[in-house]
Design an enzyme around this catalytic site. Structure first.
Site, mmCIF file in Angstrom:
data_model
loop_
_atom_site.group_PDB
_atom_site.id
_atom_site.type_symbol
_atom_site.label_atom_id
_atom_site.label_comp_id
_atom_site.label_asym_id
_atom_site.label_seq_id
_atom_site.Cartn_x
_atom_site.Cartn_y
_atom_site.Cartn_z
ATOM 1 N N ASP A 183 0.862 -1.176 0.000
ATOM 2 C CA ASP A 183 0.000 0.000 0.000
ATOM 3 C C ASP A 183 0.900 1.229 0.000
ATOM 4 O OD1 ASP A 183 -2.381 1.564 0.298
ATOM 5 O OD2 ASP A 183 -1.870 1.819 2.410
ATOM 6 N N GLU A 277 -1.766 -1.391 -5.677
ATOM 7 C CA GLU A 277 -2.946 -0.657 -6.135
ATOM 8 C C GLU A 277 -2.705 0.036 -7.470
ATOM 9 O OE1 GLU A 277 -5.003 1.728 -2.617
ATOM 10 O OE2 GLU A 277 -2.845 1.583 -2.536
ATOM 11 N N CYS A 330 -11.968 -5.200 6.945
ATOM 12 C CA CYS A 330 -11.140 -5.853 7.956
ATOM 13 C C CYS A 330 -10.438 -7.038 7.283
ATOM 14 C CB CYS A 330 -12.004 -6.354 9.108
ATOM 15 S SG CYS A 330 -11.143 -7.506 10.202
ATOM 16 N N CYS A 333 -11.508 -10.655 9.034
ATOM 17 C CA CYS A 333 -12.786 -11.343 8.836
ATOM 18 C C CYS A 333 -13.542 -10.856 7.605
ATOM 19 C CB CYS A 333 -13.664 -11.198 10.080
ATOM 20 S SG CYS A 333 -14.318 -9.529 10.288
ATOM 21 N N CYS A 349 -11.984 -3.796 14.603
ATOM 22 C CA CYS A 349 -13.131 -4.350 13.886
ATOM 23 C C CYS A 349 -14.245 -4.687 14.883
ATOM 24 C CB CYS A 349 -12.702 -5.608 13.131
ATOM 25 S SG CYS A 349 -14.087 -6.460 12.344
ATOM 26 N N CYS A 352 -14.758 -8.999 14.633
ATOM 27 C CA CYS A 352 -13.747 -9.936 15.150
ATOM 28 C C CYS A 352 -12.825 -9.283 16.186
ATOM 29 C CB CYS A 352 -12.937 -10.534 14.011
ATOM 30 S SG CYS A 352 -11.793 -9.362 13.250
ATOM 31 N N ASP A 359 -2.902 1.326 7.299
ATOM 32 C CA ASP A 359 -2.170 1.074 6.059
ATOM 33 C C ASP A 359 -1.687 -0.365 5.938
ATOM 34 O OD1 ASP A 359 -2.191 3.859 4.986
ATOM 35 O OD2 ASP A 359 -1.224 4.218 6.915
HETATM 36 ZN ZN LIG Z 1 -12.868 -8.221 11.518
#
Ligand SMILES: [Zn+2]
Length: 377
Positions: A183, A277, A330, A333, A349, A352, A359
């Site tokens: 990234d 990207e 995330c 998950c 998150c 989870c 980043d």
């Molecule tokens: Zn998560």
């Protein structure tokens, strides 16, 4: 695989050689501009251009009229014509704008000469160049491969450089069975899915500050000269400062180039699949102040280095769609809740409960998405 590779070295010409380089640059420019004029006229009258061969024959005649053209490297003059013909070809194919006249005031002054019958060669710490003979060279590495051409440059700071293009055979690198997501960041240069980051912010900020300061000083000197009614070309203090700014720019460029070369080589050596990207995403996020920053120019240079090195060494670059929400999901998950604006640097998150660095999480998502699209292909 046979590839073209360029080596760039600092040149240390003698005073005499310097004069000769200046002459050759001047003559190459003269030839370019003269034929560009003819080419433009023909294009306006007929909608077509000239041909390289026709110009080349005329150049022979021209040398009888302007005998000083005979003093310099004749291959450099031919290259200048070839360069013009190629620019026009690209223009006709709508790949670039029409070629423009070259000016003495251009930032970088250069000429290119081609290899024939060993007229260009590396001899110890010197390079043999047509008409110049042996020129001292700061040879930081060995030149491997068959030399195709050499471009001699004089930078605004007054330094000389040579770029030598060779044809050489490269072997694919050993496979590592490793993939990585990258990234590209704004404050730090890059974040990797293995959790580490590459920081060049300190360097960038320091150099930017220094550049700004010297730039301001340059404007002040220009104003002082104007107030005294001195032409800028004759203003000693202004000229001195101008060279200083040019040297500083050069240093930033060289250091950045070094940094990008080392980093891209390192990544290519250690990983088989590199996911990154599409840069357009960043273009939209970028704010205008940062657009001027040094790190900015680096992104596209970095990606292009990765791309050609991957090709050379048998590795793969996977580009992620610009619409992929890499910083929103995330990576643990796959949950996505609410939009996380740029200010949010880390978050937890809600499903989870994994805590994420913005980043690093993004780079992990880029890796997963890249491997997914790569496996589909
Ligand atoms: Zn998560």
């Amino acid at each position: 695989m046979l590839i073209n590779k360029a080596y760039k070295f600092r040149l240390y010409p003698t005073k005499e050689q310097e004069i000769f380089i200046a002459k050759t640059i001047g003559c190459s420019r003269f030839v370019f501009n003269r034929f560009l004029g003819q080419w433009n006229d023909t294009y306006q009258e007929t909608g077509k251009g000239l041909t390289y061969n026709a110009c080349s024959a005329e150049l022979t005649q021209l040398k009888k009229e302007f005998v000083w053209l005979k003093e310099v490297d004749s291959i450099a003059l031919q290259s200048s014509l070839k360069n013009l013909a190629d620019s026009y070809t690209r223009f006709f194919k709508k790949q670039n704008k029409a070629p423009r006249f070259k000016s003495k005031k251009n930032q970088v002054q250069s000429y290119t000469t081609k290899e024939t019958n060993s007229n260009i060669a590396i001899v110890d710490n010197k390079i043999k160049l047509p008409k110049l003979g042996l020129v001292r060279l700061a040879k930081s590495r060995e030149v491997e491969g068959r030399i195709l051409n050499a471009t001699v440059r004089r930078n605004p700071s007054g330094k000389f450089f040579v770029s030598i293009v060779v044809k050489t055979d490269v072997q694919p690198l050993k496979k590592t069975d490793s993939s990585i997501g990258i990234d590209l960041g704004i404050m730090d240069f890059a974040f990797f899915s293995d959790g580490h980051k590459m920081d060049n912010h300190t360097f960038t900020a320091k150099m930017e500050k220094k550049l700004k300061r010297e730039q301001r000083k340059l404007s002040r000197r220009a104003l002082q000269a104007k107030n005294k009614g001195i032409h800028l070309l004759d203003a000693k203090n202004y000229q001195k400062q101008k060279r200083k700014v040019a040297r500083l720019h050069e240093r930033v460029r060289n250091q950045r180039d070094d940094f990008l070369h080392k980093l891209s080589t390192d990544i290519i050596k250690n990983h088989d699949v590199i996911c990154i990207e599409d840069l357009n995403t960043k273009g939209m996020l970028r704010n205008h102040k940062l657009a001027k920053s040094i790190s900015d120019v680096s992104w596209s240079a970095f990606v292009s280095k990765l791309e050609y090195k991957a090709k050379w060494y048998g590795k793969t670059i996977v580009k992620i769609s610009r619409w992929f929400p890499s910083s929103q999901i995330c990576s643990e998950c796959g949950h996505q809740d609410g939009k996380k604006s740029l200010e949010i640097r880390d978050w937890t998150c809600s499903i989870c409960h994994k805590h994420h660095d913005r980043d690093i999480n993004a780079s992990q998502n880029i890796l997963a998405e890249g491997v997914r699209t790569f496996d589909l292909a």
